[in-house]
Design a protein around this motif. Structure first.
Motif, mmCIF file in Angstrom:
data_model
loop_
_atom_site.group_PDB
_atom_site.id
_atom_site.type_symbol
_atom_site.label_atom_id
_atom_site.label_comp_id
_atom_site.label_asym_id
_atom_site.label_seq_id
_atom_site.Cartn_x
_atom_site.Cartn_y
_atom_site.Cartn_z
ATOM 1 N N GLN A 7 0.846 -1.189 0.000
ATOM 2 C CA GLN A 7 0.000 0.000 0.000
ATOM 3 C C GLN A 7 0.881 1.238 0.000
ATOM 4 O OE1 GLN A 7 -2.118 -0.701 3.657
ATOM 5 N NE2 GLN A 7 -3.856 -1.574 2.574
ATOM 6 N N ILE A 8 0.354 2.291 -0.570
ATOM 7 C CA ILE A 8 1.002 3.594 -0.560
ATOM 8 C C ILE A 8 0.068 4.534 0.177
ATOM 9 C CG2 ILE A 8 1.798 5.513 -1.985
ATOM 10 C CD1 ILE A 8 2.248 3.293 -4.194
ATOM 11 N N MET A 9 0.597 5.257 1.166
ATOM 12 C CA MET A 9 -0.204 6.183 1.947
ATOM 13 C C MET A 9 -0.155 7.558 1.293
ATOM 14 S SD MET A 9 -0.942 4.023 4.184
ATOM 15 C CE MET A 9 -0.417 2.875 5.420
ATOM 16 N N LEU A 10 -1.307 8.103 0.977
ATOM 17 C CA LEU A 10 -1.407 9.433 0.388
ATOM 18 C C LEU A 10 -2.200 10.294 1.358
ATOM 19 C CD1 LEU A 10 -0.875 11.253 -2.057
ATOM 20 C CD2 LEU A 10 -2.975 10.373 -3.067
ATOM 21 N N TYR A 11 -1.585 11.362 1.847
ATOM 22 C CA TYR A 11 -2.205 12.230 2.844
ATOM 23 C C TYR A 11 -2.865 13.404 2.138
ATOM 24 C CZ TYR A 11 0.787 9.259 5.561
ATOM 25 O OH TYR A 11 1.394 8.151 6.090
ATOM 26 N N VAL A 12 -4.180 13.521 2.300
ATOM 27 C CA VAL A 12 -4.964 14.487 1.530
ATOM 28 C C VAL A 12 -5.820 15.358 2.449
ATOM 29 C CG1 VAL A 12 -5.021 12.930 -0.464
ATOM 30 C CG2 VAL A 12 -6.889 12.867 1.187
ATOM 31 N N ASP A 20 -13.201 10.620 -5.332
ATOM 32 C CA ASP A 20 -13.960 10.885 -6.556
ATOM 33 C C ASP A 20 -13.034 11.152 -7.740
ATOM 34 O OD1 ASP A 20 -16.199 10.573 -4.960
ATOM 35 O OD2 ASP A 20 -16.668 12.719 -4.893
ATOM 36 N N PHE A 21 -11.954 11.900 -7.513
ATOM 37 C CA PHE A 21 -10.998 12.149 -8.584
ATOM 38 C C PHE A 21 -10.440 10.819 -9.116
ATOM 39 C CE2 PHE A 21 -6.623 12.323 -10.028
ATOM 40 C CZ PHE A 21 -6.691 13.272 -11.025
ATOM 41 N N TRP A 22 -9.941 9.988 -8.203
ATOM 42 C CA TRP A 22 -9.296 8.745 -8.616
ATOM 43 C C TRP A 22 -10.275 7.769 -9.254
ATOM 44 C CZ3 TRP A 22 -4.373 8.358 -9.414
ATOM 45 C CH2 TRP A 22 -3.514 9.221 -8.747
ATOM 46 N N THR A 23 -11.517 7.726 -8.790
ATOM 47 C CA THR A 23 -12.471 6.772 -9.357
ATOM 48 C C THR A 23 -13.127 7.309 -10.627
ATOM 49 O OG1 THR A 23 -14.227 7.531 -7.867
ATOM 50 C CG2 THR A 23 -12.927 5.624 -7.169
ATOM 51 N N LEU A 70 3.959 14.857 5.974
ATOM 52 C CA LEU A 70 2.739 14.486 5.267
ATOM 53 C C LEU A 70 2.785 14.890 3.801
ATOM 54 C CD1 LEU A 70 0.157 15.464 8.028
ATOM 55 C CD2 LEU A 70 1.109 13.216 7.527
ATOM 56 N N GLY A 71 3.982 15.088 3.278
ATOM 57 C CA GLY A 71 4.129 15.451 1.872
ATOM 58 C C GLY A 71 3.667 14.328 0.959
ATOM 59 N N THR A 72 3.418 14.682 -0.272
ATOM 60 C CA THR A 72 2.957 13.710 -1.256
ATOM 61 C C THR A 72 4.088 12.781 -1.664
ATOM 62 O OG1 THR A 72 1.432 15.339 -2.136
ATOM 63 C CG2 THR A 72 1.915 13.459 -3.537
ATOM 64 N N PRO A 73 3.842 11.481 -1.637
ATOM 65 C CA PRO A 73 4.875 10.572 -2.150
ATOM 66 C C PRO A 73 4.991 10.732 -3.663
ATOM 67 C CG PRO A 73 2.871 9.359 -1.651
ATOM 68 C CD PRO A 73 2.650 10.783 -1.209
ATOM 69 N N GLU A 114 -6.055 18.481 -5.723
ATOM 70 C CA GLU A 114 -5.334 19.153 -4.641
ATOM 71 C C GLU A 114 -3.910 19.527 -5.067
ATOM 72 O OE1 GLU A 114 -5.512 17.172 -0.852
ATOM 73 O OE2 GLU A 114 -7.702 17.208 -0.843
ATOM 74 N N GLU A 115 -3.638 19.448 -6.381
ATOM 75 C CA GLU A 115 -2.340 19.797 -6.948
ATOM 76 C C GLU A 115 -1.220 18.833 -6.543
ATOM 77 O OE1 GLU A 115 -1.786 22.362 -9.293
ATOM 78 O OE2 GLU A 115 -3.971 22.372 -9.300
ATOM 79 N N ASN A 116 -1.579 17.590 -6.225
ATOM 80 C CA ASN A 116 -0.581 16.544 -6.039
ATOM 81 C C ASN A 116 -0.242 16.008 -7.424
ATOM 82 O OD1 ASN A 116 -0.629 16.447 -3.096
ATOM 83 N ND2 ASN A 116 -2.672 15.585 -3.336
ATOM 84 N N TYR A 117 1.048 15.912 -7.739
ATOM 85 C CA TYR A 117 1.462 15.469 -9.062
ATOM 86 C C TYR A 117 1.907 14.019 -9.055
ATOM 87 C CZ TYR A 117 1.037 19.958 -11.295
ATOM 88 O OH TYR A 117 0.516 21.099 -11.839
ATOM 89 N N PHE A 118 1.567 13.321 -10.130
ATOM 90 C CA PHE A 118 1.894 11.914 -10.310
ATOM 91 C C PHE A 118 2.427 11.732 -11.726
ATOM 92 C CE2 PHE A 118 -1.655 12.527 -7.481
ATOM 93 C CZ PHE A 118 -1.204 11.906 -6.332
ATOM 94 N N ALA A 119 3.189 10.680 -11.941
ATOM 95 C CA ALA A 119 3.766 10.430 -13.259
ATOM 96 C C ALA A 119 3.243 9.106 -13.821
ATOM 97 C CB ALA A 119 5.282 10.384 -13.163
ATOM 98 N N VAL A 120 3.215 9.027 -15.139
ATOM 99 C CA VAL A 120 2.826 7.792 -15.830
ATOM 100 C C VAL A 120 3.910 7.486 -16.858
ATOM 101 C CG1 VAL A 120 1.137 6.680 -17.340
ATOM 102 C CG2 VAL A 120 0.361 8.298 -15.585
#
Length: 124
Positions: A7-12, A20-23, A70-73, A114-120
């Motif tokens: 699991q990856i913990m994401l603090y929001v 809702d965003f992710w789904t 609590l920063g974004t991973p 929430e302006e958390n950035y992710f890469a693909v």
């Protein structure tokens, strides 16, 4: 020995909006929602994935563990339908960066509400 990422913990700030965003925009599904008094978490994942993301409330975790980072991973997702995913996210008005060609393959980033950035990264 560690043999997989579980699991990856994401603090929001807003668990429901992030769920809702992710789904709705990224195509993930809710695996589990748990309420234990003040503590609540939402477990999400791409369909059939072995690793899940847990959405935790920053406020609640900060109360329980003062001083915790609590920063974004930094999360890197892999996709075998890279171009379709890129177009789909753009069509859903997700903030999406340009596609970049790296020696390891093509990559783009995107942000949640929430302006958390992710890469693909493209997988073939």
């Amino acid at each position: 020995m560690i043999n997989k990422v579980g699991q990856i913990m994401l603090y929001v700030n807003n668990q429901d909006a992030c769920r809702d965003f992710w789904t709705e925009k990224a195509g993930f599904e809710v695996v589990n929602e748990v309420n234990m008094g003040e503590m609540r978490w939402i477990e999400i994942a791409p369909k059939g994935a072995a690793t899940t993301i847990i959405l935790h409330s920053k406020e609640t975790v900060a109360k329980m563990n003062p001083g915790m980072n609590l920063g974004t991973p930094s999360l890197m997702f892999f996709s075998d339908s890279f171009d379709s995913l890129y177009s789909d996210l753009k069509n859903k008005n997700v903030k999406v960066g340009d596609i970049v060609n790296l020696p390891s393959g093509r990559v783009f980033n995107f942000a949640d509400d929430e302006e958390n950035y992710f890469a693909v990264m493209e997988t073939k």
